[in-house]
Scaffold this motif. Structure first.
Motif, PDB file in Angstrom:
ATOM      1  N   VAL A 183       0.835  -1.188   0.000  1.00  0.00           N
ATOM      2  CA  VAL A 183       0.000   0.000   0.000  1.00  0.00           C
ATOM      3  C   VAL A 183       0.870   1.239   0.000  1.00  0.00           C
ATOM      4  N   ASP A 184       0.299   2.351  -0.444  1.00  0.00           N
ATOM      5  CA  ASP A 184       1.063   3.581  -0.514  1.00  0.00           C
ATOM      6  C   ASP A 184       1.177   4.247   0.839  1.00  0.00           C
ATOM      7  N   ILE A 185       0.130   4.178   1.637  1.00  0.00           N
ATOM      8  CA  ILE A 185       0.172   4.764   2.967  1.00  0.00           C
ATOM      9  C   ILE A 185      -0.576   3.820   3.901  1.00  0.00           C
ATOM     10  N   VAL A 186       0.054   3.446   5.022  1.00  0.00           N
ATOM     11  CA  VAL A 186      -0.592   2.544   5.966  1.00  0.00           C
ATOM     12  C   VAL A 186      -1.031   3.334   7.179  1.00  0.00           C
ATOM     13  N   LEU A 203       8.310  -4.121  12.073  1.00  0.00           N
ATOM     14  CA  LEU A 203       7.390  -3.294  11.304  1.00  0.00           C
ATOM     15  C   LEU A 203       8.186  -2.298  10.474  1.00  0.00           C
ATOM     16  N   PRO A 204       7.705  -1.953   9.291  1.00  0.00           N
ATOM     17  CA  PRO A 204       8.461  -0.991   8.461  1.00  0.00           C
ATOM     18  C   PRO A 204       8.499   0.384   9.097  1.00  0.00           C
ATOM     19  N   LEU A 205       9.651   1.011   9.030  1.00  0.00           N
ATOM     20  CA  LEU A 205       9.790   2.382   9.495  1.00  0.00           C
ATOM     21  C   LEU A 205       9.285   3.297   8.386  1.00  0.00           C
ATOM     22  N   GLN A 206       8.333   4.159   8.726  1.00  0.00           N
ATOM     23  CA  GLN A 206       7.725   5.028   7.722  1.00  0.00           C
ATOM     24  C   GLN A 206       8.381   6.405   7.761  1.00  0.00           C
ATOM     25  N   MET A 207       8.974   6.778   6.637  1.00  0.00           N
ATOM     26  CA  MET A 207       9.772   7.988   6.548  1.00  0.00           C
ATOM     27  C   MET A 207       9.302   8.843   5.373  1.00  0.00           C
ATOM     28  N   ALA A 208       9.044  10.113   5.635  1.00  0.00           N
ATOM     29  CA  ALA A 208       8.671  11.050   4.572  1.00  0.00           C
ATOM     30  C   ALA A 208       9.812  12.026   4.337  1.00  0.00           C
ATOM     31  N   ILE A 209      10.028  12.380   3.083  1.00  0.00           N
ATOM     32  CA  ILE A 209      11.029  13.382   2.725  1.00  0.00           C
ATOM     33  C   ILE A 209      10.288  14.605   2.203  1.00  0.00           C
ATOM     34  N   VAL A 210      10.436  15.730   2.886  1.00  0.00           N
ATOM     35  CA  VAL A 210       9.689  16.938   2.555  1.00  0.00           C
ATOM     36  C   VAL A 210      10.661  18.109   2.394  1.00  0.00           C
ATOM     37  N   GLU A 235      13.848  21.362 -13.400  1.00  0.00           N
ATOM     38  CA  GLU A 235      12.530  21.992 -13.303  1.00  0.00           C
ATOM     39  C   GLU A 235      11.987  21.864 -11.879  1.00  0.00           C
ATOM     40  N   ALA A 236      11.453  22.965 -11.354  1.00  0.00           N
ATOM     41  CA  ALA A 236      10.844  22.925 -10.020  1.00  0.00           C
ATOM     42  C   ALA A 236       9.474  22.263 -10.096  1.00  0.00           C
ATOM     43  N   GLY A 237       9.107  21.519  -9.038  1.00  0.00           N
ATOM     44  CA  GLY A 237       7.770  20.939  -8.956  1.00  0.00           C
ATOM     45  C   GLY A 237       7.565  19.713  -9.817  1.00  0.00           C
ATOM     46  N   LEU A 238       8.630  18.926 -10.071  1.00  0.00           N
ATOM     47  CA  LEU A 238       8.466  17.718 -10.880  1.00  0.00           C
ATOM     48  C   LEU A 238       7.579  16.694 -10.171  1.00  0.00           C
ATOM     49  N   THR A 239       7.795  16.537  -8.866  1.00  0.00           N
ATOM     50  CA  THR A 239       6.964  15.610  -8.094  1.00  0.00           C
ATOM     51  C   THR A 239       5.670  16.304  -7.715  1.00  0.00           C
ATOM     52  N   ARG A 240       4.545  15.707  -8.121  1.00  0.00           N
ATOM     53  CA  ARG A 240       3.251  16.352  -7.866  1.00  0.00           C
ATOM     54  C   ARG A 240       2.435  15.638  -6.802  1.00  0.00           C
ATOM     55  N   ASP A 241       2.602  14.341  -6.686  1.00  0.00           N
ATOM     56  CA  ASP A 241       1.861  13.632  -5.650  1.00  0.00           C
ATOM     57  C   ASP A 241       2.821  12.764  -4.848  1.00  0.00           C
ATOM     58  N   THR A 242       2.383  12.341  -3.685  1.00  0.00           N
ATOM     59  CA  THR A 242       3.227  11.573  -2.789  1.00  0.00           C
ATOM     60  C   THR A 242       3.372  10.144  -3.300  1.00  0.00           C
ATOM     61  N   ILE A 243       4.625   9.710  -3.453  1.00  0.00           N
ATOM     62  CA  ILE A 243       4.917   8.370  -3.942  1.00  0.00           C
ATOM     63  C   ILE A 243       5.516   7.549  -2.817  1.00  0.00           C
ATOM     64  N   GLY A 244       4.896   6.443  -2.473  1.00  0.00           N
ATOM     65  CA  GLY A 244       5.396   5.553  -1.434  1.00  0.00           C
ATOM     66  C   GLY A 244       6.218   4.430  -2.034  1.00  0.00           C
ATOM     67  N   ILE A 245       7.409   4.212  -1.500  1.00  0.00           N
ATOM     68  CA  ILE A 245       8.320   3.187  -2.008  1.00  0.00           C
ATOM     69  C   ILE A 245       8.855   2.391  -0.829  1.00  0.00           C
ATOM     70  N   GLU A 253      13.259  -2.925   6.977  1.00  0.00           N
ATOM     71  CA  GLU A 253      12.307  -2.505   5.952  1.00  0.00           C
ATOM     72  C   GLU A 253      11.916  -1.049   6.169  1.00  0.00           C
ATOM     73  N   ILE A 254      12.022  -0.247   5.101  1.00  0.00           N
ATOM     74  CA  ILE A 254      11.709   1.174   5.157  1.00  0.00           C
ATOM     75  C   ILE A 254      10.595   1.467   4.170  1.00  0.00           C
ATOM     76  N   ARG A 255       9.604   2.210   4.617  1.00  0.00           N
ATOM     77  CA  ARG A 255       8.558   2.709   3.726  1.00  0.00           C
ATOM     78  C   ARG A 255       8.798   4.210   3.575  1.00  0.00           C
ATOM     79  N   MET A 256       9.249   4.630   2.403  1.00  0.00           N
ATOM     80  CA  MET A 256       9.667   6.009   2.181  1.00  0.00           C
ATOM     81  C   MET A 256       8.688   6.728   1.264  1.00  0.00           C
ATOM     82  N   PHE A 257       8.351   7.979   1.616  1.00  0.00           N
ATOM     83  CA  PHE A 257       7.412   8.773   0.846  1.00  0.00           C
ATOM     84  C   PHE A 257       8.120   9.987   0.269  1.00  0.00           C
ATOM     85  N   ASP A 258       8.172  10.048  -1.053  1.00  0.00           N
ATOM     86  CA  ASP A 258       8.683  11.229  -1.748  1.00  0.00           C
ATOM     87  C   ASP A 258       7.505  12.169  -1.985  1.00  0.00           C
TER      88      ASP A 258
END
Length: 472
Positions: A183-186, A203-210, A235-245, A253-258
């Motif tokens: 899943v993208d977000i738990v 349990l996976p460590l959930q990490m967001a990069i902001v 280009e600024a603003g290439l990432t438009r939505d949150t991507i979970g990897i 195990e790491i769950r990372m959100f760009d």
């Protein structure tokens, strides 16, 4: 996961809408603006009896060299390579376009298994486009409406044929539990799990990069993964939505959100950017550790401090990554300036870890994850009640709470009520009269004496005596 499916097609044909429907939740941003999706996104999906991994991709557009459209196409190619088969979508209401024909030729020559979907086929408006779809030479088109959920029975039949032809595992009969990889977000962790033992529970460590736009967040994600997973560029603003990897780091195990870049509210006018910001805020709600990325070649702005303050308000562990640190000469001055601004703007979280690195070259990136793990450990810290009450007696004896109108404030008992972040309750005779400045003093002393740098600390004041005195 038994098999993998990629959704492909030109921009604005409804790929993300179908992705959300098959996943069963709104993970991908959906808007009338073409080209909303730029990076590929994956999640666990279900269609009838079938369970599978699904990949949402950027709209198919022609591009050469290192142009943005060319980079997006390379990401889509990787998704097609990973997938067992693809769903090639067209817009039945718009009919078959030259771009549809162009990419149909490419896919046909690649001999990649796929199902042709004519989306937006509800009503009579899509009939002409449905008939035109036969011209693509990709088999019989399946009329669907991703928005309204029509045509899913026919899509199940298409899956059934494809699974039989490719001899794939259908996933029928598998456990219904959705793992963190799928899943993208738990969801947030329950209180029963809130203990220091959870740090190594598996349990996976959930990490967001902001951070602000164009500070190198996606470049850092790619560096940590060791592959070009996210689209990057000047280009600024290439990432438009949150991507979970999900990835593995030294056995953990790491769950990372760009996430999309956060600008000041006054500068946000576009509807799509507002959706992107909302998606980033949602990622903060589910993250456990947040890496705030700062471009040190630019001044440490108020927006950086505002983002840091938001992370602290959400109660998340915070690590600040100082990107492009190799490009500056006055490194000590820059570090002192950032530390000074943090201490004076966020005094409630003294000791936030700072990690100088270069996401582009990889220099010192290996120091980031140890800082993340340490912040996570501190975020899960639990202190025994005996130690807290011994500390409370010594601290209040050295500096008693100021009296109010000649009446003494007695702090009688203290305990830690939860972790994530560390939260403490103090029982006293006049909780409403304890000065805010004295509460800050207690938090600062608590942070110093129990070595809790950089994590938010919550202090709750409650009336009454020791609530456990009668039980004991």
């Amino acid at each position: 996961m038994s098999f993998t499916v990629a959704i492909i097609g030109r921009p604005n044909v409804g790929k993300s809408t179908l992705f959300n429907r098959l996943v069963g939740k709104r993970l991908a941003l959906v808007d009338d603006t073409p080209g909303v999706t730029r990076d590929r996104r994956e999640a666990l999906a279900r269609l009838g009896p079938f369970k599978f991994r699904i990949i949402d991709t950027a709209g198919l557009e022609e591009g050469k060299g290192d142009s943005l459209s060319a980079r997006m196409w390379r990401q889509t190619e990787k998704a097609i390579e990973e997938a067992d088969f693809s769903l090639f979508m067209i817009d039945a209401r718009a009919g078959v376009t030259p771009l549809d024909r162009h990419f149909a030729d490419i896919l046909r020559k690649g001999n990649h298994p796929l199902l042709l979907l004519a989306n937006k086929a509800e009503g009579r408006a899509g009939e002409q486009g449905l008939y035109e779809a036969y011209e693509l030479g990709l088999g019989d088109p399946i009329p669907v409406s991703a928005e309204h959920g029509e045509g899913l029975a026919e899509l199940i039949e298409g899956f059934d044929r494809m699974i039989f032809d490719l001899n794939l595992d259908s996933g029928e009969g598998e456990d219904d539990e959705v793992t963190s990889k799928s899943v993208d977000i738990v969801g947030e962790v329950t209180e029963e799990q809130e203990s220091e033992s959870e740090v190594d529970s598996g349990l996976p460590l959930q990490m967001a990069i902001v951070g602000r736009p164009n500070v190198g967040k996606s470049t850092l994600v790619n560096r940590l993964l060791g592959e070009d997973r996210q689209i990057t560029g000047p280009e600024a603003g290439l990432t438009r939505d949150t991507i979970g990897i999900t990835f593995d780091y030294q056995g953990r195990e790491i769950r990372m959100f760009d996430t999309a870049g956060l600008r000041r509210k006054s500068r946000i006018q576009d509807k799509l950017e507002k959706l992107s910001v909302a998606d980033t805020i949602r990622a903060l709600n589910f993250a456990e550790v947040v890496v705030l990325m700062v471009d040190v070649t630019q001044p440490f702005e108020r927006q950086d401090l505002n983002i840091a303050s938001l992370i602290v308000q959400e109660g998340r562990a915070l690590v600040i990554a100082l990107n492009k640190y190799d490009l500056i000469e006055n490194r000590q001055e820059v570090m002192k300036d950032i530390q000074y601004k943090l201490e004076h703007t966020l005094p409630q979280v003294k000791g936030i870890p700072l990690v100088p690195l270069s996401a582009l070259t990889g220099r010192h990136v290996d120091k980031l994850m140890p800082a993340v793990f340490e912040a996570y450990r501190q975020w899960n810290r639990r202190i025994s009640t005996a130690k807290l009450n011994k500390w409370l007696a010594a601290t209040t004896e050295y500096h008693p709470a100021p009296s109010v109108k000649g009446k003494r404030i007695k702090l009688r008992y203290m305990t830690q009520v939860k972790t994530r972040p560390p939260t403490f309750a103090i029982f006293c005779n006049r909780p409403a009269d304890v000065a805010t400045s004295y509460q800050r003093y207690l938090i600062n002393e608590l942070r110093w004496d129990f070595d809790l740098p950089g994590v938010p600390i919550r202090l709750l004041l409650r009336g009454g005596d020791n609530p456990f005195a009668k039980k004991s």
